[in-house]
Write a protein that holds these residues in place. Structure first.
Motif, mmCIF file in Angstrom:
data_model
loop_
_atom_site.group_PDB
_atom_site.id
_atom_site.type_symbol
_atom_site.label_atom_id
_atom_site.label_comp_id
_atom_site.label_asym_id
_atom_site.label_seq_id
_atom_site.Cartn_x
_atom_site.Cartn_y
_atom_site.Cartn_z
ATOM 1 N N SER A 124 27.631 -68.920 -34.490
ATOM 2 C CA SER A 124 27.496 -68.386 -35.854
ATOM 3 C C SER A 124 26.974 -66.947 -35.822
ATOM 4 O O SER A 124 27.394 -66.105 -36.605
ATOM 5 C CB SER A 124 26.611 -69.281 -36.723
ATOM 6 N N ASN A 125 26.070 -66.652 -34.875
ATOM 7 C CA ASN A 125 25.606 -65.255 -34.742
ATOM 8 C C ASN A 125 26.767 -64.336 -34.383
ATOM 9 O O ASN A 125 26.914 -63.244 -34.935
ATOM 10 C CB ASN A 125 24.541 -65.142 -33.649
ATOM 11 N N ALA A 126 27.598 -64.774 -33.411
ATOM 12 C CA ALA A 126 28.717 -63.937 -32.971
ATOM 13 C C ALA A 126 29.636 -63.619 -34.150
ATOM 14 O O ALA A 126 30.112 -62.485 -34.299
ATOM 15 C CB ALA A 126 29.487 -64.648 -31.864
ATOM 16 N N ILE A 127 29.855 -64.613 -35.017
ATOM 17 C CA ILE A 127 30.727 -64.385 -36.182
ATOM 18 C C ILE A 127 30.028 -63.497 -37.217
ATOM 19 O O ILE A 127 30.592 -62.549 -37.752
ATOM 20 C CB ILE A 127 31.154 -65.739 -36.794
ATOM 21 N N LYS A 128 28.714 -63.840 -37.451
ATOM 22 C CA LYS A 128 27.947 -63.095 -38.468
ATOM 23 C C LYS A 128 27.875 -61.608 -38.150
ATOM 24 O O LYS A 128 27.964 -60.763 -39.023
ATOM 25 C CB LYS A 128 26.504 -63.636 -38.500
ATOM 26 N N TYR A 129 27.625 -61.300 -36.861
ATOM 27 C CA TYR A 129 27.333 -59.907 -36.505
ATOM 28 C C TYR A 129 28.538 -59.160 -35.936
ATOM 29 O O TYR A 129 28.409 -58.199 -35.204
ATOM 30 C CB TYR A 129 26.144 -59.849 -35.538
ATOM 31 N N THR A 130 29.733 -59.667 -36.331
ATOM 32 C CA THR A 130 30.960 -58.955 -35.949
ATOM 33 C C THR A 130 31.737 -58.643 -37.219
ATOM 34 O O THR A 130 31.865 -59.504 -38.097
ATOM 35 C CB THR A 130 31.817 -59.826 -34.997
ATOM 36 N N LYS A 131 32.159 -57.396 -37.334
ATOM 37 C CA LYS A 131 32.828 -56.993 -38.566
ATOM 38 C C LYS A 131 34.192 -57.674 -38.690
ATOM 39 O O LYS A 131 34.765 -58.118 -37.691
ATOM 40 C CB LYS A 131 32.969 -55.471 -38.590
ATOM 41 N N VAL A 139 35.155 -72.992 -39.183
ATOM 42 C CA VAL A 139 36.506 -72.521 -39.496
ATOM 43 C C VAL A 139 36.546 -71.676 -40.772
ATOM 44 O O VAL A 139 37.147 -70.593 -40.804
ATOM 45 C CB VAL A 139 37.471 -73.725 -39.598
ATOM 46 N N VAL A 140 35.872 -72.148 -41.830
ATOM 47 C CA VAL A 140 35.922 -71.420 -43.104
ATOM 48 C C VAL A 140 35.414 -69.995 -42.908
ATOM 49 O O VAL A 140 36.041 -69.016 -43.314
ATOM 50 C CB VAL A 140 35.073 -72.160 -44.169
ATOM 51 N N LYS A 141 34.263 -69.910 -42.244
ATOM 52 C CA LYS A 141 33.679 -68.579 -42.009
ATOM 53 C C LYS A 141 34.617 -67.708 -41.167
ATOM 54 O O LYS A 141 34.779 -66.517 -41.430
ATOM 55 C CB LYS A 141 32.343 -68.709 -41.277
ATOM 56 N N ILE A 142 35.214 -68.339 -40.145
ATOM 57 C CA ILE A 142 36.113 -67.586 -39.262
ATOM 58 C C ILE A 142 37.293 -67.032 -40.054
ATOM 59 O O ILE A 142 37.664 -65.865 -39.926
ATOM 60 C CB ILE A 142 36.615 -68.486 -38.091
ATOM 61 N N GLN A 143 37.805 -67.882 -40.953
ATOM 62 C CA GLN A 143 38.957 -67.441 -41.761
ATOM 63 C C GLN A 143 38.544 -66.344 -42.727
ATOM 64 O O GLN A 143 39.240 -65.347 -42.887
ATOM 65 C CB GLN A 143 39.544 -68.631 -42.513
#
Ligand code: ADP
Length: 616
Positions: free
Chosen positions: A507-514, A470-474
């Motif tokens: 986590s990859n999907a979040i990391k590699y999406t602007k 959640v934190v990363k997503i936010q």
């Protein structure tokens, strides 16, 4: 040879023999002088008239009775005389018939000879040594273009049209025969034609000697052998070419044999049917087989294979050599090979097609015993495993203490101290992740990780992972959506392994999406499998590197730009875990548009692997 010209109608090729004979008789008759023909009739008439006049004269002049003694004596004398004349006549007729017969025979032979001359391909010549003149047949003249002018009958003119380089050998052949040193004259040489070209010919002939050994004539035939000589020249050229090619092949063979014997790898060449054509000594040694025994056998009879890390024989169609022979492609793989005594050894196997003018004619299989490399690899992995395991304890301590300090229970921190503590905390977290990944990879490579299946809800795990993120997503203002098929039952699976799959993919999907991008997760099922689908609208994976995605430590350049932190181990671990659980993983991606990862896991669940270590 006059009759040839006169009776040219007889000299056509293929005239029947009796026709010739009939004609010969006619001609012989016509050639006999008329006096000779009427002479016997004249003599016979003369005889009859003599007898009649004698009879008349005697009876009238002596006035005697027809059958008196003197008449009988005179008549007897006349009779004797007539008999003598008759005998003479018979002798004459017999010699006449004999002459006629001889004439016929000669004519017949003459005609036959003419036929042979005209009908045969060979050109005839006849050298009268006494008169020193040569007769050349029309075919001879035709052969060299002298039909119109006619070749001179002077032997020196003949010699003059023989190629200067061949004159000596011609004269030598002539001398040998005239001196009776061989049974027939034979000479191969070139003769100049009217147009100035030279023709290769062969002269065959025979001389006639008189009793005292003097040569009377030499007669023979000339055959045009230009074509034969041309063919000979071509053949000679081809033979030399072949000899040269043969020499090159021999040298190449020796080179290849030396090369094959000296290389340390096993090498086997098979034909299109998979039969062994060549096998080097090293291959024989590694497989515990005699090379001469193996030649001609099917490679599948000689080499038994097991797939790397699976203890079951490799299916025929999956064998590298079969793939090469069927699809014409090069295959590189690692397999376990068996020696004749049943010993198993790991080998790196390369199978390459052999093409001849774009036609697949066989394959070359090269294999190398990698037992040593495997051992070295294993020790390295064991070292990594041990080192990362050992690092976990101090890293956990750092994490615990930095968390303590961050809570400020032990005293307040100023802003700068807080920022440093945060740095320490983040770096420590990153190191723990790295060490865990290394430990997981080493356990995967050593094949020592455990699988402990229990009834597991994939949805619960997915939701829990999303909560952790959640934190990363936010932070990245990501729009995350998730959809779950409610009918998916709990499946016997190792929850730690399922968690690893969701953690890495999400986590990859979040990391590699602007920032502000979209990530979606869906869980569905069919009769056999659960489908996990993780899509993003991120940077995507460049086509050029897509085949490297699941290899250890690989990170694409475009991903490094958006996210500097990363180990390049996550997808390697995901693939190992999915396959261990009996599933499959793959992806679709378009650079700068987004990526979708797909995972299937069987509803039947994972198989238990006990007695080993857990993945972190
Ligand atoms: P890491 O993420 O730590 O670099 P991974 O093994 O998880 O290691 O991924 C390997 C590489 O695959 C990444 O570095 C990145 O280049 C690429 N990759 C993985 N997932 C995605 C994704 N969703 N979008 C774009 N690239 C990806």
């Amino acid at each position: 040879m006059e009759p040839l010209e006169k009776n040219i109608n007889l000299t056509r090729i293929g005239a029947p023999k009796n026709a010739i004979l009939e004609r010969a008789e006619e001609v012989a008759d016509s050639q006999l002088p008329i006096q000779w023909k009427i002479f016997p009739y004249a003599v016979f008439l003369l005889l009859l008239s003599g007898l009649f006049s004698s009879w008349k004269f005697i009876t009238s002049s002596y006035n005697i009775n027809a059958f008196s003694l003197s008449t009988i004596i005179i008549l007897s004398l006349c009779l004797l005389f007539s008999v003598a004349i008759l005998i003479l006549l018979v002798v004459f007729v017999r010699s006449y018939v004999s002459v006629l017969k001889t004439t016929k025979t000669m004519f017949f032979q003459d005609q036959m000879f003419s036929l042979i001359l005209e009908g045969g391909k060979d050109a005839i010549w006849d050298w009268d040594m006494e008169k020193n003149k040569i007769y050349f047949s029309p075919q001879w003249n035709d052969m060299f273009g002298y039909r119109k002018t006619g070749m001179s009958d002077n032997p020196s003119d003949w010699l003059a049209i023989i190629h200067p380089d061949d004159v000596a050998s011609f004269q030598q052949d002539l001398t040998i025969h005239l001196e009776k040193r061989n049974s027939a004259f034979h000479s191969e040489h070139r003769v100049r034609t009217v147009s100035g070209d030279y023709k290769w010919v062969v002269d065959r002939g025979h001389a006639v000697w008189n009793k005292s050994g003097k040569v009377l004539r030499l007669a023979g035939a000339t055959s045009d052998i230009s074509n034969v000589k041309e063919v000979e020249a071509v053949l000679q050229g081809k033979t030399e070419e072949l000899e040269r090619a043969n020499e090159v092949v021999k040298q190449e063979k020796v080179k290849y044999e030396a090369l094959l014997t000296s290389i340390g790898d096993g090498m086997i060449a098979v034909n299109q049917d998979g039969q062994i054509m060549v096998m080097n000594p090293q291959a024989g040694k590694m497989l515990g087989r005699n090379v001469s025994w193996a030649l001609g056998k099917f490679i599948t009879e000689v080499i038994s294979l097991e797939q790397n890390d699976k203890e079951e024989p490799l299916a025929l169609g999956d064998r590298p050599v079969m793939k090469t022979l069927v699809q014409g492609i090069r295959i590189e793989t690692v397999s376990y090979l068996f020696s004749a005594d049943g010993t198993k050894f790991p080998a790196s196997v390369t199978s390459a097609p052999i093409f001849l003018e774009e036609r697949l004619i066989g394959a070359i299989v090269v294999f190398r015993d990698i037992t040593h490399e495997k051992e070295v690899d294993k020790s390295k992995t064991e070292f990594v495993s041990l080192a990362s395991h050992q690092l976990r304890t101090p890293l956990s301590a750092i994490r615990w203490y930095s968390e303590m300090l961050n809570t400020e229970k032990l005293g307040p921190l100023n802003e700068q101290q807080k920022s440093y503590m945060q740095e320490i905390y983040d770096s420590n977290r990153h190191m723990i992740e790295l060490v865990n990944s290394l430990l997981n990879v080493s356990r995967i490579d050593l094949g020592t990780f455990a699988v402990e299946p229990v009834p597991t809800s994939f949805r619960d795990i997915a939701e829990s992972v999303l909560k952790e993120l959640v934190v990363k997503i936010q932070e990245s203002e990501m729009h995350v959506t998730a959809s779950y098929d409610d009918t998916i039952p709990k499946v016997n699976a190792d929850p730690k392994l399922v968690r690893i799959i969701f953690q890495n993919l999400l986590s990859n999907a979040i990391k590699y999406t602007k920032k502000g991008g979209q990530v979606s997760l869906s869980l569905t099922k069919d009769d056999m499998n659960i489908f996990i689908k993780v899509s993003d609208s991120g940077v995507g994976i460049p086509v050029a590197v897509q085949d490297k995605m699941f290899t250890k430590l690989f990170r694409a350049d475009n991903a490094r730009i958006v996210e500097s932190e990363g180990t390049g181990l996550g997808l390697y671990i995901v693939k190992a875990v999915v396959e261990k659980g009996g599933g499959k993983v793959w992806f679709d991606s378009v650079e700068n548009k987004g990526t979708t990862f797909y995972v299937t896991m069987p509803l039947s669940g994972m198989k238990q692997v006990s007695g080993a270590k857990d993945l972190a």
